[in-house]
Design a protein around this motif. Structure first.
Motif: not given
Length: 668
Positions: A107-117
């Motif tokens: 399944d898709y696993k996600w990084m949030t905008y904060g984590e990408v920052s």
């Protein structure tokens, strides 16, 4: 930066438009002047006191070209755009992938905008720790994945210049680009690392190579590091963000283009987008910038186009950007499946299709019963949630566009642009149900047509003005890197970019691409040929996946190389009872060539090609034109000189056979 408003100046003349020249008052636009309205566009004089009324702008922003996002004028760089979204959408999903660290797919696993920052800051700080100075060129040599976007954000925030390297480029091309741009750092994957190391001695400018996949085990010494090592080295060496002003001009181009496009096409934080088009191409980069601004979630494909439909079903995107080649395959797959279903199912599909088309043509909402009975199953092929499709890179057939709108029940928009304009020049407007054009100007630019007398195109042509498409505004690039000569070839003293494409203005102020200036050639009898126009016509042929039309001044007719649609040709062969061992043998069968040429002739007649524009002979190729075999550009356009050399024998043989058939006729 070009701005036109009441009291401003354009080309040295006061920006006032006389009352006796008005057509439609623009009080609804909140301006006190008047302009000649064409529906989706407005027309202005190039030189306000003496010039012709030949400059077209978007009706959404006719007197001032858009350069910043409405409501967010403080966003002037890609770094600003990213930080805006981190602040607004910090805990929302941003970048997703199905591929785990061990290579398995789930399944898709996600990084949030904060984590990408945070990851962006780690990478930027790691580069500074290694002594990479601001303004350095950073190469990205791998396909779409979250790390591509994160590294690009690090470049924007720490004043580095990202240099995309198409993952399919061979050693010679990579070596040339790296040395030409003086790339100091290359981010890659293990698959491309071996290519880089095979000629690293010839790239003396490279100081560091960072591998973004796998672990630290078996990592080569010296200048190669894993992305994990790069991130860890920043823990005790966290550097503050920096955003070099010299890079802002390039950032400003991209922000202006995205801001202009946002006036019509709206994205939302609830949107989900699948990223599979090459990030090294401006089309995908601009989509990413626009989606980022609105806080959308972006999921990446597995890296295999053959598994794209599986990724779509798992991700369920709401926005889908593609190119005509894929849309044509979707169209062919659905129509073939309908035909094979036969009987009641085939009749039901056509009944539903015609009912929806009639409703749309009459401005009514189609009955939902047709979606329940027929089209929801088709929508599910793309995840079932798509509300917006866009098409670029080459023309999309009107019948395919209509088919997509009816079957998927969503907006399907076509646009026109190029790297030199930061992407979009024109795009179809939301709600415009017509076909066969690429829409009105982006509110961030203005467009005019310039006479091309040798091709008999002029801005005075009736019923539609025609000419070379020229563009001006804050989206225009600053020039080709280390190539002032080519820059002057396309960018004139008044800031107009000459695209080399030929267009005409349709009613409503919508642009239609009809020809290409740069690739024209003469046949022996003196007739001018624009091969790309003919190739776009033949692209509608069911047998054709790709097409290369060739001619020269020594011959009086055209020939064509066709990369076939394998399944369509095999189905035809089965219906004709033709036996063959493999696709290559089938392509060599004279009966197959005759069938393809007959279909091309039929398509050509429908498009009203002139007699000398028809291909008189065809060679069928079992292998497609690809980046790997050197026949396609990174933007999937045919490399004409390379194709000519690659198929030199086939071209020579076709002309020899044509001469043989013509000789008896000449004797008679």
């Amino acid at each position: 930066m070009l701005r036109l408003g009441i009291g401003d100046r354009l080309d040295g003349c006061p920006a006032f438009i006389a009352e006796d020249q008005l057509a439609v008052p623009n009080t609804q636009l909140g301006i006190s002047g008047n302009v000649v309205a064409q529906g989706y566009s407005v027309v202005l004089p190039e030189k306000l006191q003496t010039g012709k009324w030949n400059v077209y702008r978007s009706a959404q922003s006719p007197l001032r070209l858009t350069s910043r996002f409405p409501g967010n004028p403080e966003i002037g760089t890609l770094h600003d755009n990213f930080m805006h979204s981190v602040t607004m959408f910090g805990d929302c999903n941003y970048l997703g992938t199905r591929i785990s660290a061990d290579g398995t797919v789930g399944d898709y696993k996600w990084m949030t905008y904060g984590e990408v920052s945070m990851s962006r800051t780690a990478i930027g700080s790691g580069l500074m720790y290694h002594g990479i100075l601001e303004g350095a060129r950073i190469g990205l040599y791998f396909i779409n994945r979250p790390e591509w976007i994160i590294v690009d954000h690090a470049c924007a925030s720490y004043s580095y210049v990202s240099v995309p390297l198409y993952d399919t480029l061979g050693p010679d091309a990579v070596q040339f680009i790296v040395n030409h741009a003086t790339v100091e750092v290359i981010f890659c994957v293990h698959q491309t690392l071996s290519i880089i190391l095979s000629f690293i001695a010839q790239m003396t400018c490279v100081r560091l190579i960072v591998v973004v996949d796998g672990d630290d085990a078996n990592m080569p010494p010296a200048q190669v590091a894993s992305i994990l090592q790069l991130r860890e080295r920043r823990i005790l060496n966290l550097f503050v963000l920096r955003n070099l002003k010299g890079v802002v001009l390039s950032h400003d181009n991209l922000i202006a283009n995205a801001a202009g496009s946002s006036l019509d096409v709206k994205f939302y934080s609830s949107d989900v987008y699948i990223s599979y088009l090459p990030l090294a191409h401006i089309y995908e980069r601009m989509n990413q910038i626009s989606l980022l601004h609105c806080g959308a979630a972006i999921g990446f494909y597995q890296g295999d186009n053959l598994k794209l439909m599986d990724d779509l079903a798992a991700l369920k995107p709401t926005a889908f950007a593609s190119v005509p080649r894929l849309y044509n395959r979707i169209y062919a797959a659905i129509t073939n499946a309908v035909k094979e279903s036969g009987g009641l199912k085939e009749k039901l599909f056509h009944t539903a299709y015609n009912a929806k088309r009639q409703a749309i043509d009459n401005g009514r909402s189609p009955s939902p019963v047709w979606d329940k009975l027929v089209f929801n199953k088709i929508k599910a092929k793309l995840g079932g949630q798509v509300r917006l499709m866009s098409s670029g890179a080459s023309p999309l057939s009107p019948n395919v566009m209509e088919f997509l709108r009816i079957c998927f029940g969503c907006e399907v928009l076509e646009g026109y642009g190029m790297t030199e304009t930061s992407c979009t020049i024109t795009a179809m407007d939301i709600g415009d149900k017509s076909f066969g054009h690429v829409g009105s100007p982006n509110p961030s630019c203005e467009v005019k047509l310039v006479d091309v007398l040798e091709m008999n195109y002029t801005s005075e042509d009736q019923p539609y003005p025609r000419g070379e498409i020229c563009v001006r505004g804050p989206i225009i690039f600053r020039g080709y890197y280390k190539d002032e000569f080519q820059t002057r070839e396309v960018l004139d003293e008044e800031g107009w970019l000459h695209t080399g494409d030929i267009g005409l203005w349709l009613p409503g102020g919508r642009l239609k691409i009809i020809d290409r200036k740069k690739n024209i050639f003469k046949l022996a009898q003196g007739e001018y040929i624009a091969p790309e126009k003919i190739e776009n016509v033949y692209a509608k042929c069911k047998f054709i996946a790709q097409c290369f039309v060739y001619g020269d001044s020594l011959n009086s007719s055209l020939v064509a190389i066709v990369a076939v649609e394998p399944e369509v040709l095999k189905a035809w062969a089965a219906s004709e009872g033709i036996q063959y061992e493999d696709l290559r043998q089938l392509c060599a069968d004279p009966r197959a060539r005759a069938a393809v040429l007959a279909d091309m002739d039929s398509i050509g007649k429908e498009a009203q090609l002139r007699g000398f524009e028809f291909a008189k002979a065809v060679t069928l190729a079992a292998e497609p034109f690809t980046l790997e075999n050197g026949l396609l550009t990174p933007t999937f356009k045919v490399k004409r000189p390379q194709a000519k050399a690659y198929f030199a024998k086939e071209i020579s043989d076709m002309y020899a056979k044509l001469r043989e058939t013509e000789s008896p006729r000449q004797k008679l």
